[in-house]
Design an enzyme around this catalytic site. Structure first.
Site: not given
Ligand code: NAD
Length: 473
Positions: A244, A278
């Site tokens: 997501e 999101c």
């Molecule tokens: P992010 O991708 O930076 O981090 C998300 C999670 O992934 C965190 O727990 C982080 O520690 C982990 N992570 C980071 N690098 C990783 C890697 N290489 N491998 C595995 N895990 C890793 O996102 P964010 O800044 O925390 O959140 C914001 C983003 O999330 C926005 O783009 C938003 O649109 C999206 N989002 C999407 C939804 C949806 O349902 N589509 C819901 C909420 C947020």
């Protein structure tokens, strides 16, 4: 139980303080207010071994008993909703009533998922044989969660994964680990050891998890850039993935829309959680016939917003959750100023401590500028004037994202005709962010793959298994 100190991971039903710790910042002040455990690779191995042991037992627990456990989880969370919500405000920044709704929403999700069942499909049943497909669990599900809705997103995943017989390794964002850790602690005596392990850590922990050969499935919510890294890493052992990811959702206002009736809803579709959703409205296409009326109504809504700490009961909008995201939004504001784009309200970050950015609405910027093309993930909304609906639909669908969107009109037939042409996973008509345990949602194109929620979401935590019974001849 303390809710403002003594944060520990939950591994095999036990408290694990972590090999080292990470400071957690209150975004309303910019200051560290608590320490969270930073898991070492050895601690992750302990959690993985515990999960793999627990899976053998949990998958054999009768379905009705697993349903009952979800109800107990809901009850335990509800009992402590106020304390959990206060903690969520401190680490995430959102207003208390939103944090409280988020915690109670997680409990409700468990209760509703507990009512679901897994289907068995009989494919053939004749004199010779009977074949049927049933659903079996996968193993250890890694649930990786972002910082904008730490509890809601975790509980889109946990109930479905557990109900279908998997065990969960839950990893919150390093920016917002605390409420999740406390929920892990609250559930230690509700679930058997290892069924829900909660591990927190730094930037290294996510990749350790996605590379781990013991993980059967990754349910990831976060940015599109990270989602691509998750897929690469998962490919080594062909882990199943649900992603997501980000969005650049459009709201389209048709010329017959009842502006006084819908303006406030459209406003909050863009600015709830300070725009850090999101599925927030990130581009607002408004027909020229109603553009000025809606612009005036949105500015009036913006003037009523009380920007401040989520702990202040008067606040209706909190800060950006972390410094890096705050700086991204500030850079976007600088770009808007540099291009001399017309600002209807806002446009500059607050000069108080903390990561505050006031509601900012931009008047009809060019289509190819960052305020339109990029996911702001902050309280910055471009309003775009149109007269040709076909051109608008082309622009909406030209985005690499396809998460959700909305259409606003007094004519349900006209609205549905537009909605059906939008290439995204969800389109709301005259409403926004209707999510339900019964309704699957997921992104098209680079907004993700697979879905969460509903029966389709539940099935994503299972493998199909077909059994063919030969009948005695
Ligand atoms: P992010 O991708 O930076 O981090 C998300 C999670 O992934 C965190 O727990 C982080 O520690 C982990 N992570 C980071 N690098 C990783 C890697 N290489 N491998 C595995 N895990 C890793 O996102 P964010 O800044 O925390 O959140 C914001 C983003 O999330 C926005 O783009 C938003 O649109 C999206 N989002 C999407 C939804 C949806 O349902 N589509 C819901 C909420 C947020």
């Amino acid at each position: 139980m303390q809710f403002d100190s003594d944060f520990s991971m939950t591994i095999d039903g036990q408290a694990v303080p972590g090999a080292s710790t990470l400071g957690v910042i209150n975004p309303a002040t910019g200051a560290v207010f608590a320490q969270s455990p930073r898991a070492s690779q050895d601690e992750l191995e302990l959690a993985m071994a515990s999960g793999e042991r627990a899976f053998k037992l949990w998958r054999a627990v009768p379905f009705a008993e697993r349903q009952q456990k979800l109800v107990l989880i809901a009850e335990r969370i509800t009992e402590h909703a106020e304390a959990l919500a206060r903690l969520l405000v401190s680490e995430q920044g959102k207003p208390y009533r939103d944090a409280h709704a988020e915690v109670l929403g997680a409990a409700w999700w468990c209760t509703e998922v507990a009512k679901m069942t897994l289907p068995v499909h009989v494919l053939e049943d004749n004199a010779t044989l009977r074949s049927e497909t049933r659903r079996v669990p996968m193993g250890v599900v890694a649930a990786i969660v972002p910082w904008n809705y730490p509890i809601s997103v975790a509980f889109l995943k946990i109930p479905a994964a557990l109900l279908s017989g998997n065990v969960v390794l839950l990893k919150p964002s390093p920016f917002t680990p605390l409420t999740t850790l406390k929920i892990g602690e609250l559930l230690r005596d509700v679930l058997p050891a290892g069924v829900l392990n909660v591990v927190s850590g730094g930037d290294e922990l996510g990749p350790w998890i996605t590379e781990h050969p013991g993980v059967a499935k990754i349910s990831f919510t976060g940015s599109t850039a990270t989602g691509k890294r998750v897929v690469q890493s998962a490919s080594a052992s062909l882990k199943r993935v649900t992603l997501e990811l980000g969005g650049n959702d459009a709201a389209i206002v048709l010329p017959d829309a009842d502006i006084p009736k819908i303006a406030e809803q459209i406003f909050w579709s863009a600015f709830t959680n300070a725009g850090q959703i999101c599925m927030a409205t990130k581009r607002l296409y408004v027909h020229a016939a109603v553009y000025d009326a809606l612009a005036a109504a949105l500015v009036a809504c913006a003037k009523k917003v009380k920007l401040g700490s989520g702990a202040d009961p008067q606040s209706t909008m909190g800060p950006i959750q972390n410094q890096a995201q705050y700086q991204r939004v500030v850079r976007l504001l600088d770009d808007i100023a540099h291009r001399d784009q017309k600002v209807l309200i806002g446009g500059k970050q607050s000069d108080t401590p903390g990561y505050f950015i006031p509601v900012t609405i931009i008047d009809n910027p060019a289509d190819d500028t960052p305020v339109v093309t990029d996911e702001a993930f902050g309280p910055v909304l471009p309003m775009l004037k149109y007269t040709d609906i076909d051109a608008v639909i082309d622009k909406v669908n030209a985005s690499p994202y396809g998460l959700a969107g909305s259409v606003w009109s007094s004519d349900p037939v006209a609205a549905a005709a537009v909605a059906e042409r939008i290439a995204s996973g969800t389109v709301w008509i005259n409403t926004w962010l209707h999510l339900s345990p019964l309704v699957p949602f997921g992104g098209h194109r680079q907004s993700g793959c697979g879905v969460e929620s509903g029966l389709e979401g539940l099935l994503e935590y299972t493998n199909a298994q077909t059994i063919v019974h030969m009948k005695a001849s």
